[in-house]
Design a protein around this motif. Sequence first.
Motif, PDB file in Angstrom:
ATOM      1  N   LEU A 193     -13.773  -6.449   0.046  1.00 24.16           N
ATOM      2  CA  LEU A 193     -12.605  -5.855  -0.593  1.00 24.16           C
ATOM      3  C   LEU A 193     -12.050  -4.809   0.365  1.00 24.16           C
ATOM      4  N   HIS A 194     -10.748  -4.825   0.532  1.00 21.71           N
ATOM      5  CA  HIS A 194     -10.116  -3.909   1.483  1.00 21.71           C
ATOM      6  C   HIS A 194      -9.059  -3.077   0.767  1.00 21.71           C
ATOM      7  N   LEU A 195      -9.130  -1.780   0.971  1.00 24.79           N
ATOM      8  CA  LEU A 195      -8.189  -0.840   0.351  1.00 24.79           C
ATOM      9  C   LEU A 195      -7.259  -0.245   1.394  1.00 24.79           C
ATOM     10  N   LEU A 196      -5.979  -0.221   1.072  1.00 23.84           N
ATOM     11  CA  LEU A 196      -5.002   0.533   1.852  1.00 23.84           C
ATOM     12  C   LEU A 196      -4.489   1.634   0.939  1.00 23.84           C
ATOM     13  N   HIS A 197      -4.754   2.879   1.321  1.00 20.31           N
ATOM     14  CA  HIS A 197      -4.389   4.039   0.517  1.00 20.31           C
ATOM     15  C   HIS A 197      -3.350   4.853   1.287  1.00 20.31           C
ATOM     16  N   VAL A 198      -2.175   5.022   0.690  1.00 16.16           N
ATOM     17  CA  VAL A 198      -1.101   5.768   1.346  1.00 16.16           C
ATOM     18  C   VAL A 198      -0.783   6.994   0.485  1.00 16.16           C
ATOM     19  N   ALA A 199      -0.919   8.188   1.087  1.00 15.32           N
ATOM     20  CA  ALA A 199      -0.660   9.436   0.375  1.00 15.32           C
ATOM     21  C   ALA A 199       0.655  10.037   0.859  1.00 15.32           C
ATOM     22  N   TYR A 200       1.499  10.443  -0.086  1.00 18.86           N
ATOM     23  CA  TYR A 200       2.842  10.927   0.226  1.00 18.86           C
ATOM     24  C   TYR A 200       3.024  12.385  -0.168  1.00 18.86           C
ATOM     25  N   ASP A 201       4.015  13.027   0.489  1.00 21.15           N
ATOM     26  CA  ASP A 201       4.398  14.378   0.086  1.00 21.15           C
ATOM     27  C   ASP A 201       5.530  14.289  -0.933  1.00 21.15           C
ATOM     28  N   ALA A 202       6.102  15.424  -1.269  1.00 23.50           N
ATOM     29  CA  ALA A 202       7.136  15.459  -2.305  1.00 23.50           C
ATOM     30  C   ALA A 202       8.396  14.703  -1.906  1.00 23.50           C
ATOM     31  N   ARG A 203       8.617  14.498  -0.598  1.00 28.34           N
ATOM     32  CA  ARG A 203       9.796  13.764  -0.129  1.00 28.34           C
ATOM     33  C   ARG A 203       9.508  12.278   0.077  1.00 28.34           C
ATOM     34  N   ARG A 204       8.351  11.846  -0.401  1.00 32.59           N
ATOM     35  CA  ARG A 204       7.920  10.447  -0.274  1.00 32.59           C
ATOM     36  C   ARG A 204       7.698  10.051   1.191  1.00 32.59           C
ATOM     37  N   LYS A 205       7.300  11.014   2.001  1.00 35.78           N
ATOM     38  CA  LYS A 205       6.967  10.758   3.395  1.00 35.78           C
ATOM     39  C   LYS A 205       5.445  10.673   3.521  1.00 35.78           C
ATOM     40  N   PRO A 206       4.907   9.620   4.153  1.00 31.12           N
ATOM     41  CA  PRO A 206       3.451   9.478   4.253  1.00 31.12           C
ATOM     42  C   PRO A 206       2.820  10.625   5.046  1.00 31.12           C
ATOM     43  N   ILE A 207       1.764  11.188   4.504  1.00 30.67           N
ATOM     44  CA  ILE A 207       0.974  12.187   5.210  1.00 30.67           C
ATOM     45  C   ILE A 207      -0.234  11.509   5.861  1.00 30.67           C
ATOM     46  N   GLU A 208      -0.906  10.675   5.082  1.00 26.68           N
ATOM     47  CA  GLU A 208      -2.136  10.010   5.526  1.00 26.68           C
ATOM     48  C   GLU A 208      -2.120   8.563   5.058  1.00 26.68           C
ATOM     49  N   VAL A 209      -2.579   7.680   5.924  1.00 29.68           N
ATOM     50  CA  VAL A 209      -2.808   6.282   5.548  1.00 29.68           C
ATOM     51  C   VAL A 209      -4.292   6.012   5.779  1.00 29.68           C
ATOM     52  N   ALA A 210      -4.994   5.681   4.706  1.00 28.88           N
ATOM     53  CA  ALA A 210      -6.440   5.482   4.799  1.00 28.88           C
ATOM     54  C   ALA A 210      -6.802   4.038   4.497  1.00 28.88           C
ATOM     55  N   GLN A 211      -7.810   3.545   5.198  1.00 26.71           N
ATOM     56  CA  GLN A 211      -8.341   2.195   4.981  1.00 26.71           C
ATOM     57  C   GLN A 211      -9.807   2.313   4.584  1.00 26.71           C
ATOM     58  N   ALA A 212     -10.248   1.422   3.709  1.00 27.95           N
ATOM     59  CA  ALA A 212     -11.657   1.350   3.342  1.00 27.95           C
ATOM     60  C   ALA A 212     -11.999  -0.114   3.086  1.00 27.95           C
ATOM     61  N   THR A 213     -13.156  -0.535   3.573  1.00 32.01           N
ATOM     62  CA  THR A 213     -13.594  -1.916   3.397  1.00 32.01           C
ATOM     63  C   THR A 213     -15.007  -1.906   2.837  1.00 32.01           C
ATOM     64  N   TRP A 214     -15.205  -2.677   1.752  1.00 34.26           N
ATOM     65  CA  TRP A 214     -16.480  -2.723   1.060  1.00 34.26           C
ATOM     66  C   TRP A 214     -16.976  -4.157   0.952  1.00 34.26           C
ATOM     67  N   PRO A 215     -18.291  -4.393   0.977  1.00 36.66           N
ATOM     68  CA  PRO A 215     -18.818  -5.737   0.722  1.00 36.66           C
ATOM     69  C   PRO A 215     -18.449  -6.166  -0.693  1.00 36.66           C
ATOM     70  N   GLY A 216     -17.672  -7.236  -0.831  1.00 35.59           N
ATOM     71  CA  GLY A 216     -17.169  -7.646  -2.134  1.00 35.59           C
ATOM     72  C   GLY A 216     -18.236  -7.875  -3.194  1.00 35.59           C
ATOM     73  N   PRO A 217     -19.283  -8.677  -2.919  1.00 36.12           N
ATOM     74  CA  PRO A 217     -20.279  -8.977  -3.957  1.00 36.12           C
ATOM     75  C   PRO A 217     -21.086  -7.767  -4.394  1.00 36.12           C
ATOM     76  N   MET A 218     -21.133  -6.723  -3.575  1.00 34.35           N
ATOM     77  CA  MET A 218     -21.930  -5.549  -3.910  1.00 34.35           C
ATOM     78  C   MET A 218     -21.089  -4.423  -4.475  1.00 34.35           C
ATOM     79  N   THR A 219     -19.817  -4.680  -4.761  1.00 36.05           N
ATOM     80  CA  THR A 219     -18.900  -3.619  -5.158  1.00 36.05           C
ATOM     81  C   THR A 219     -18.213  -3.980  -6.470  1.00 36.05           C
ATOM     82  N   THR A 220     -18.134  -3.037  -7.373  1.00 32.68           N
ATOM     83  CA  THR A 220     -17.363  -3.221  -8.598  1.00 32.68           C
ATOM     84  C   THR A 220     -16.279  -2.149  -8.650  1.00 32.68           C
ATOM     85  N   LEU A 221     -15.104  -2.531  -9.057  1.00 33.68           N
ATOM     86  CA  LEU A 221     -13.983  -1.604  -9.200  1.00 33.68           C
ATOM     87  C   LEU A 221     -13.734  -1.389 -10.683  1.00 33.68           C
TER      88      LEU A 221
END
Length: 263
Positions: free
Chosen positions: A213-241
Motif C-alpha cells: 500500500l502506498h500513501l501520497l500525503h500532501v500538506a498545504y498552507d492557508a493559500r493551498r500551496k504545498p508545504i510538504e509532500v510525504a510518501q509512505a509504503t507499507w506491506p499490504g498483507p501486514m497492514t490494515t487501514l
Amino acid sequence: MQINPGAAEFPHRQIAAQLKAQVRRGDWGPGERLPSIPAIAEMFGVAKQTVQRAVDQLRVEGILITKPGSGTYVRGTRRRLNRLSRGRYGGFRGYHTDLAARYRQQLVSVGRAPAPPEVADAFGVADGTELLCRRHLVRTEDSPVEVGASWFLPADAAGTTLERGEAFGRPLYQEAEEATGRQYVTATDTITARQPSREEAETLQIRPDTPVLHLLHVAYDARRKPIEVAQATWPGPMTTLTEEYKIPSPTPDPDPDPGLILG
C-alpha cells in the motif's frame, strides 16, 4: 492433517488453509517456528514442492515469514493505521504518543534528490527537479513496516533545520512550520495498491510479488500551496487501514410548497 485429492481446491491451497487455521487457533503463536518443509510434507503425504507453494501463499498473505537458514515463522501482529496520515498530527497539534510507543522511526538520509513524478506533480514542478528529501524507515520490534520520505522545495528548506541530517525531538510538521514560517492547514491522502520496487521489497523484507500500500500525503498552507509532500509504503498483507467517522443524522424532508396543489 490431510488433504482431499478429489476436492476442486488445489492441494497447496488446502494445506495453506489448514496451516492458517492452526495459526488462528494459536497452535503456533507470533514468532514461533513452524516444522520444516519436509516435516510438513510428510504430515500431509505430499511432495515438498506442494508445501512450499502453500508456505509461499501464506507469506504473501502476511501470515508467515521465512528467515534464510533458520526456518519459517508466524509473523507478529499486523500494523494498524488509524486515521491514515492524520495520526501524524495526533488528536491535537502535538506529538502523537500512541504512535511513538508502538513504532520506532529511523532517519535514513537527508539531501537533495530528483523528485519522482507524483511528488513533482504535487509541487507543480518538472519531473526530476531536485528537492530536499528526508527518508525514513519505521520498525516494530520484529520487522520493518514502513519506508517513507518527506519532500520540500529548496526555496523553503535552504538554510533551515530541515537540511540537517538528524532527527527532531518533535513531529516533522512542527519543525517544518517553524523553519518555513508557514502553517499546515489542510492535507490530502491518496492510497494506492501496487507491486513493490526491488529496493522496497528488500528493505521491507517481503517477496517481490507481495503487494504494498502506498500513501501520497500532501500538506498545504492557508493559500493551498504545498508545504510538504510525504510518501509512505507499507506491506499490504501486514497492514490494515482503519477510518472511524460520524454518520450525519437524517434530516426531515422540507415542508412542501403550500402553493403546490396536488390533484
